[in-house]
Structures are given as structure tokens and as C-alpha cells.
Design a protein around this motif. Structure first.
Motif, PDB file in Angstrom:
ATOM      1  N   SER A  42      20.435  63.216  78.913  1.00 28.03           N
ATOM      2  CA  SER A  42      19.657  64.443  79.070  1.00 28.03           C
ATOM      3  C   SER A  42      18.308  64.308  78.380  1.00 28.03           C
ATOM      4  N   PHE A  43      18.336  63.846  77.134  1.00 32.27           N
ATOM      5  CA  PHE A  43      17.097  63.704  76.377  1.00 32.27           C
ATOM      6  C   PHE A  43      16.136  62.735  77.067  1.00 32.27           C
ATOM      7  N   TRP A  44      16.637  61.590  77.477  1.00 34.02           N
ATOM      8  CA  TRP A  44      15.776  60.596  78.113  1.00 34.02           C
ATOM      9  C   TRP A  44      15.135  61.164  79.374  1.00 34.02           C
ATOM     10  N   HIS A  45      15.920  61.834  80.187  1.00 36.54           N
ATOM     11  CA  HIS A  45      15.353  62.387  81.422  1.00 36.54           C
ATOM     12  C   HIS A  45      14.275  63.423  81.123  1.00 36.54           C
ATOM     13  N   TRP A  46      14.449  64.217  80.061  1.00 33.55           N
ATOM     14  CA  TRP A  46      13.384  65.161  79.706  1.00 33.55           C
ATOM     15  C   TRP A  46      12.108  64.422  79.338  1.00 33.55           C
ATOM     16  N   THR A  47      12.237  63.278  78.684  1.00 36.92           N
ATOM     17  CA  THR A  47      11.028  62.540  78.306  1.00 36.92           C
ATOM     18  C   THR A  47      10.319  61.962  79.522  1.00 36.92           C
ATOM     19  N   GLN A  48      10.999  61.875  80.649  1.00 35.22           N
ATOM     20  CA  GLN A  48      10.396  61.348  81.870  1.00 35.22           C
ATOM     21  C   GLN A  48       9.684  62.429  82.684  1.00 35.22           C
ATOM     22  N   VAL A  49       9.883  63.679  82.313  1.00 37.16           N
ATOM     23  CA  VAL A  49       9.187  64.786  82.979  1.00 37.16           C
ATOM     24  C   VAL A  49       7.800  64.877  82.352  1.00 37.16           C
ATOM     25  N   GLU A  50       6.763  64.663  83.171  1.00 38.01           N
ATOM     26  CA  GLU A  50       5.398  64.600  82.643  1.00 38.01           C
ATOM     27  C   GLU A  50       5.018  65.810  81.816  1.00 38.01           C
ATOM     28  N   GLU A  51       5.393  66.981  82.257  1.00 39.07           N
ATOM     29  CA  GLU A  51       4.976  68.179  81.539  1.00 39.07           C
ATOM     30  C   GLU A  51       6.024  68.661  80.522  1.00 39.07           C
ATOM     31  N   HIS A  52       6.850  67.718  80.034  1.00 32.10           N
ATOM     32  CA  HIS A  52       7.805  68.146  78.998  1.00 32.10           C
ATOM     33  C   HIS A  52       7.012  68.632  77.781  1.00 32.10           C
ATOM     34  N   THR A  53       7.630  69.526  77.065  1.00 35.08           N
ATOM     35  CA  THR A  53       6.962  70.166  75.937  1.00 35.08           C
ATOM     36  C   THR A  53       7.636  69.775  74.622  1.00 35.08           C
ATOM     37  N   PRO A  54       6.955  70.007  73.514  1.00 41.56           N
ATOM     38  CA  PRO A  54       7.611  69.798  72.221  1.00 41.56           C
ATOM     39  C   PRO A  54       8.894  70.642  72.097  1.00 41.56           C
ATOM     40  N   GLN A  55       8.900  71.796  72.729  1.00 40.82           N
ATOM     41  CA  GLN A  55      10.106  72.636  72.696  1.00 40.82           C
ATOM     42  C   GLN A  55      11.257  71.931  73.413  1.00 40.82           C
ATOM     43  N   ASN A  56      10.988  71.293  74.556  1.00 38.34           N
ATOM     44  CA  ASN A  56      12.024  70.526  75.254  1.00 38.34           C
ATOM     45  C   ASN A  56      12.570  69.424  74.340  1.00 38.34           C
ATOM     46  N   LEU A  57      11.664  68.736  73.643  1.00 39.35           N
ATOM     47  CA  LEU A  57      12.090  67.659  72.741  1.00 39.35           C
ATOM     48  C   LEU A  57      12.890  68.212  71.570  1.00 39.35           C
ATOM     49  N   SER A  58      12.436  69.328  71.023  1.00 37.08           N
ATOM     50  CA  SER A  58      13.144  69.956  69.910  1.00 37.08           C
ATOM     51  C   SER A  58      14.581  70.285  70.303  1.00 37.08           C
ATOM     52  N   ILE A  59      14.738  70.868  71.470  1.00 34.36           N
ATOM     53  CA  ILE A  59      16.080  71.230  71.954  1.00 34.36           C
ATOM     54  C   ILE A  59      16.929  69.981  72.152  1.00 34.36           C
ATOM     55  N   GLY A  60      16.335  68.951  72.725  1.00 40.98           N
ATOM     56  CA  GLY A  60      17.074  67.708  72.942  1.00 40.98           C
ATOM     57  C   GLY A  60      17.500  67.053  71.648  1.00 40.98           C
ATOM     58  N   TYR A  61      16.572  66.985  70.685  1.00 42.72           N
ATOM     59  CA  TYR A  61      16.924  66.420  69.380  1.00 42.72           C
ATOM     60  C   TYR A  61      18.005  67.261  68.704  1.00 42.72           C
ATOM     61  N   TRP A  62      17.894  68.584  68.831  1.00 43.79           N
ATOM     62  CA  TRP A  62      18.908  69.447  68.233  1.00 43.79           C
ATOM     63  C   TRP A  62      20.284  69.157  68.839  1.00 43.79           C
ATOM     64  N   GLN A  63      20.330  69.040  70.183  1.00 43.49           N
ATOM     65  CA  GLN A  63      21.628  68.793  70.810  1.00 43.49           C
ATOM     66  C   GLN A  63      22.207  67.451  70.361  1.00 43.49           C
ATOM     67  N   CYS A  84      14.134  66.670  65.134  1.00 52.27           N
ATOM     68  CA  CYS A  84      14.002  68.022  65.675  1.00 52.27           C
ATOM     69  C   CYS A  84      13.027  68.836  64.830  1.00 52.27           C
ATOM     70  N   ILE A  85      13.219  68.799  63.533  1.00 53.50           N
ATOM     71  CA  ILE A  85      12.355  69.553  62.619  1.00 53.50           C
ATOM     72  C   ILE A  85      10.924  69.032  62.684  1.00 53.50           C
ATOM     73  N   LEU A  89       7.916  71.436  63.808  1.00 46.52           N
ATOM     74  CA  LEU A  89       6.856  71.828  62.880  1.00 46.52           C
ATOM     75  C   LEU A  89       5.490  71.338  63.345  1.00 46.52           C
ATOM     76  N   GLU A  90       5.428  70.116  63.848  1.00 48.17           N
ATOM     77  CA  GLU A  90       4.149  69.574  64.327  1.00 48.17           C
ATOM     78  C   GLU A  90       3.555  70.435  65.436  1.00 48.17           C
ATOM     79  N   ALA A  91       4.410  70.948  66.300  1.00 49.81           N
ATOM     80  CA  ALA A  91       3.942  71.722  67.453  1.00 49.81           C
ATOM     81  C   ALA A  91       3.890  73.220  67.175  1.00 49.81           C
ATOM     82  N   SER A  92       4.317  73.625  65.979  1.00 46.75           N
ATOM     83  CA  SER A  92       4.356  75.052  65.624  1.00 46.75           C
ATOM     84  C   SER A  92       5.063  75.885  66.692  1.00 46.75           C
ATOM     85  N   ILE A  93       6.229  75.398  67.131  1.00 48.63           N
ATOM     86  CA  ILE A  93       6.984  76.171  68.121  1.00 48.63           C
ATOM     87  C   ILE A  93       7.665  77.345  67.416  1.00 48.63           C
TER      88      ILE A  93
END
Length: 154
Positions: A42-63, A84-85, A89-93
Motif C-alpha cells: 500500500s505504501f509503495w503504491h502511494w509513493t508511485q502516485v505523482e500527486e501523493h501528499t505528505p498526509q498520504n505518507l504520514s498515514i502510510g508510515y502510521w499504518q 510518520c512524525i 511535522l515537516e509538512a505541518s499537516i
């Protein structure tokens, strides 16, 4: 269906399938392994979506952090909670996601048997939880946090 939609679809399907495993009271070793692979997929596929956001990454790292905590691998759980943190924090989500990053880190320390550290991190997570404005989201985060506190103070 284009590559973008395929990556999003696979990421979402794998993410949701991980939750099916997380919701089980007991899992076999094979199910735990499948859950880990699905979370990484799941995480890897999100990283392949060009417009993935820091929020998408945060959720993936959390999972990933949650999955590794559930299977008892505190070191990996801590690694992904820290990521995740860091991303959050870097993206101020929004504080909800940062709070869950700290929730994951507290859970990792709990798995590692470092209850004092878990309690310190619990307090950080609690501060972010208080900043969450969506009431249902706040309740969900607080519920998870107090489940951790109950275990580490027992």
C-alpha cells in the motif's frame, strides 16, 4: 484505467485489507506476514502516485508502525512511527495526523517494554489530540491513546 488510478486503487485496496487483519483478535504467522506485505505494498503504491501528499505518507508510515507493533516488532514500529512524525511535522499537516504519529511511537515503546518513554510520548500525543477540531477524529485518537496508557500503567 491509467497507471495513476491503478496505483491509487491498489494502495487503497491493500490499506483496507490490512485493516481486515488488524481487526482480528488473533492472527496466524502467515496472516501477520501477509498483513506486513500488504502494508508495504500500500505504501509503495502511494509513493508511485505523482500527486501523493505528505498526509498520504504520514498515514502510510502510521499504518506500517501499527502493523509492526501488532506483530511485536518494536524496532520496526519505532522506525516507521519516527518517519510518520518526521513527515507530518515537516509538512505541518493537521494535528490529528501528528497525534497519531506520536500514538504510534508510544505504542512502539510499549512493545519494546519502555513504558516510561511510552508514557512521555503519550503526553505529546495527548497535546496534539487536544488540538483536533473534528470531534469524531478527536474521540478516535483519544480512545487509542487511552488504550495505550491503560496497558503501560497497569
Amino acid at each position: 484505467m491509467g497507471a495513476l488510478e491503478s496505483h491509487k486503487q491498489i494502495a487503497s485496496q491493500c490499506f483496507n485489507r490490512v485493516w481486515d487483519f488488524l481487526d482480528l483478535q488473533e492472527r496466524t504467522k502467515a496472516e501477520e506476514e501477509q498483513m506486513i506485505h500488504l502494508a508495504h505494498t500500500s505504501f509503495w503504491h502511494w509513493t508511485q502516485v505523482e500527486e501523493h501528499t505528505p498526509q498520504n505518507l504520514s498515514i502510510g508510515y502510521w499504518q506500517l508502525a501499527r502493523v509492526y507493533a501488532v506483530v511485536g516488532n518494536g524496532e520496526q514500529s519505532q522506525y516507521y512511527a519516527d518517519r510518520c512524525i518526521e513527515v507530518s511535522l515537516e509538512a505541518s499537516i493537521p494535528p490529528f495526523y501528528i497525534g497519531y504519529g506520536y500514538e504510534a511511537l508510544a505504542r512502539a515503546y510499549m512493545v519494546l517494554g519502555q513504558n516510561e518513554m511510552a508514557l512521555d510520548i503519550f503526553q505529546k500525543a495527548l497535546r496534539y489530540a487536544e488540538e483536533v477540531v473534528v470531534e469524531d477524529s478527536k474521540k478516535m485518537l483519544l480512545k487509542d491513546l487511552y488504550e495505550i496508557k491503560e496497558v503501560i500503567t497497569a
